[in-house]
Design a protein around this motif. Sequence first.
Motif, PDB file in Angstrom:
ATOM      1  N   LEU A   8       0.844  -1.184   0.000  1.00  0.00           N
ATOM      2  CA  LEU A   8       0.000   0.000   0.000  1.00  0.00           C
ATOM      3  C   LEU A   8       0.885   1.243   0.000  1.00  0.00           C
ATOM      4  O   LEU A   8       1.749   1.403   0.868  1.00  0.00           O
ATOM      5  CB  LEU A   8      -0.912   0.000   1.229  1.00  0.00           C
ATOM      6  N   PHE A   9       0.685   2.105  -0.995  1.00  0.00           N
ATOM      7  CA  PHE A   9       1.474   3.330  -1.119  1.00  0.00           C
ATOM      8  C   PHE A   9       0.557   4.553  -1.069  1.00  0.00           C
ATOM      9  O   PHE A   9      -0.614   4.487  -1.459  1.00  0.00           O
ATOM     10  CB  PHE A   9       2.226   3.364  -2.455  1.00  0.00           C
ATOM     11  N   SER A  10       1.121   5.665  -0.607  1.00  0.00           N
ATOM     12  CA  SER A  10       0.494   6.968  -0.778  1.00  0.00           C
ATOM     13  C   SER A  10       1.169   7.634  -1.964  1.00  0.00           C
ATOM     14  O   SER A  10       2.384   7.803  -1.981  1.00  0.00           O
ATOM     15  CB  SER A  10       0.672   7.825   0.483  1.00  0.00           C
ATOM     16  N   GLU A  11       0.394   8.003  -2.971  1.00  0.00           N
ATOM     17  CA  GLU A  11       0.932   8.591  -4.193  1.00  0.00           C
ATOM     18  C   GLU A  11       0.462  10.033  -4.319  1.00  0.00           C
ATOM     19  O   GLU A  11      -0.682  10.356  -3.993  1.00  0.00           O
ATOM     20  CB  GLU A  11       0.465   7.782  -5.404  1.00  0.00           C
ATOM     21  N   THR A  12       1.348  10.909  -4.782  1.00  0.00           N
ATOM     22  CA  THR A  12       1.002  12.308  -5.016  1.00  0.00           C
ATOM     23  C   THR A  12       1.092  12.586  -6.505  1.00  0.00           C
ATOM     24  O   THR A  12       2.178  12.586  -7.086  1.00  0.00           O
ATOM     25  CB  THR A  12       1.930  13.255  -4.249  1.00  0.00           C
ATOM     26  N   LEU A  13      -0.068  12.792  -7.121  1.00  0.00           N
ATOM     27  CA  LEU A  13      -0.159  13.021  -8.557  1.00  0.00           C
ATOM     28  C   LEU A  13      -0.646  14.450  -8.771  1.00  0.00           C
ATOM     29  O   LEU A  13      -1.827  14.746  -8.601  1.00  0.00           O
ATOM     30  CB  LEU A  13      -1.116  12.018  -9.186  1.00  0.00           C
TER      31      LEU A  13
ATOM     32  N   GLU B 179      -4.186   6.839  -2.350  1.00  0.00           N
ATOM     33  CA  GLU B 179      -3.512   5.567  -2.090  1.00  0.00           C
ATOM     34  C   GLU B 179      -3.617   4.649  -3.303  1.00  0.00           C
ATOM     35  O   GLU B 179      -4.592   4.702  -4.053  1.00  0.00           O
ATOM     36  CB  GLU B 179      -4.118   4.892  -0.861  1.00  0.00           C
ATOM     37  N   ILE B 180      -2.574   3.822  -3.476  1.00  0.00           N
ATOM     38  CA  ILE B 180      -2.560   2.843  -4.556  1.00  0.00           C
ATOM     39  C   ILE B 180      -2.072   1.507  -4.018  1.00  0.00           C
ATOM     40  O   ILE B 180      -1.463   1.433  -2.939  1.00  0.00           O
ATOM     41  CB  ILE B 180      -1.654   3.285  -5.738  1.00  0.00           C
ATOM     42  N   TYR B 181      -2.346   0.445  -4.766  1.00  0.00           N
ATOM     43  CA  TYR B 181      -1.792  -0.876  -4.499  1.00  0.00           C
ATOM     44  C   TYR B 181      -0.760  -1.214  -5.567  1.00  0.00           C
ATOM     45  O   TYR B 181      -0.940  -0.896  -6.749  1.00  0.00           O
ATOM     46  CB  TYR B 181      -2.886  -1.951  -4.562  1.00  0.00           C
ATOM     47  N   ASN B 182       0.317  -1.862  -5.150  1.00  0.00           N
ATOM     48  CA  ASN B 182       1.251  -2.498  -6.078  1.00  0.00           C
ATOM     49  C   ASN B 182       1.372  -3.969  -5.721  1.00  0.00           C
ATOM     50  O   ASN B 182       1.449  -4.326  -4.538  1.00  0.00           O
ATOM     51  CB  ASN B 182       2.635  -1.859  -6.032  1.00  0.00           C
TER      52      ASN B 182
ATOM     53  N   ASP C  17      -6.145   2.605  -9.638  1.00  0.00           N
ATOM     54  CA  ASP C  17      -5.300   2.732  -8.450  1.00  0.00           C
ATOM     55  C   ASP C  17      -4.757   1.381  -8.008  1.00  0.00           C
ATOM     56  O   ASP C  17      -3.746   1.321  -7.311  1.00  0.00           O
ATOM     57  CB  ASP C  17      -6.089   3.382  -7.308  1.00  0.00           C
ATOM     58  N   ASN C  18      -5.426   0.317  -8.379  1.00  0.00           N
ATOM     59  CA  ASN C  18      -4.915  -1.034  -8.147  1.00  0.00           C
ATOM     60  C   ASN C  18      -3.983  -1.353  -9.320  1.00  0.00           C
ATOM     61  O   ASN C  18      -4.320  -2.109 -10.237  1.00  0.00           O
ATOM     62  CB  ASN C  18      -6.087  -2.016  -8.080  1.00  0.00           C
ATOM     63  N   ARG C  19      -2.805  -0.755  -9.289  1.00  0.00           N
ATOM     64  CA  ARG C  19      -1.967  -0.592 -10.465  1.00  0.00           C
ATOM     65  C   ARG C  19      -1.643  -1.868 -11.234  1.00  0.00           C
ATOM     66  O   ARG C  19      -1.576  -1.868 -12.466  1.00  0.00           O
ATOM     67  CB  ARG C  19      -0.652   0.104 -10.062  1.00  0.00           C
ATOM     68  N   ASP C  20      -1.443  -2.952 -10.531  1.00  0.00           N
ATOM     69  CA  ASP C  20      -1.039  -4.175 -11.226  1.00  0.00           C
ATOM     70  C   ASP C  20      -2.207  -5.141 -11.414  1.00  0.00           C
ATOM     71  O   ASP C  20      -2.005  -6.300 -11.776  1.00  0.00           O
ATOM     72  CB  ASP C  20       0.107  -4.840 -10.468  1.00  0.00           C
TER      73      ASP C  20
END
Length: 274
Positions: free
Chosen positions: A191-196, A202-205, A228-231
């Motif tokens: 679980l990541f916090s992403e700044t776009l 938040e996103i998942y990898n 956001d569930n990138r993969d």
Amino acid sequence: MSFDFELILAIAFVVTGLFWLYDRFAFLPKRKEILAGMTPESRAAVSKEAQQRLGDTPRFVVEVKSYFVIIAVIFGLRSFVVEPFQIPSGSMLPTLKIGDFILVNKFDYGVRLPVLNTTIIPTTTPERGDVVVFKYPEDPSLNYIKRLIGLPGDTIRYRNKMLTVNGEPVSKELLAKLSVSLNPNQEPVELFSETLGDVQHEIYNSFRFTPREGEWTVPQGQYFVMGDNRDNSADSRFWGFVPDENMKGRAFYVWLHWDDFFSIPSFKNNGLIE
């Protein structure tokens, strides 16, 4: 088999509207004339349903035109103000859960003609980081929801789970390693916090793999979107760009969560969508 609810609603609006006009010009004057010739006592004795049948007004005309007002209100709200959607898949986890019911602002990206989706009154344009609902380019009867990553002219790169926009890495910070997730295939994720841009979310990898890597330049009049569930998301990396005319609006609020028909709806996820 998919169906286009917006098209069906538009057809219902037109059909009931035609019956409403037919009744107004062909039968309403006759009914008014008959009622005007009655005494107040006799008018009071005639039910509203019976009054609608005066002047030899056909029953099917009365029935069909009676739906016009409610269909017109629903059609107007869904087409120009706000439209509800339900999240059917896990591609937008952790931002949106399967079973979330969301509201989409139809005014943000311009006032558009229903069905045709042609802009008639420009307002604002989609911005990087927006969660957008759009017509799936390969089947416009389907509505998809993703996060807007690339604007027209942008160069997007996704490699080794790192997203870059115009050569600048998108900042992300590890929050947690989850051994069990809500992904459709139940795989562990980070679980990541992403700044776009100005948007933090938040996103998942996935631990296991990166499904599609590459570099893409966004054409004019089109957009690049990702889940956001990138993969675990079928998005612009797989099927290409989203034309501006396919944009339906910006998702802005979760108002209900309902896992399935046999569960109890809840408001645990209610709130603004970041």
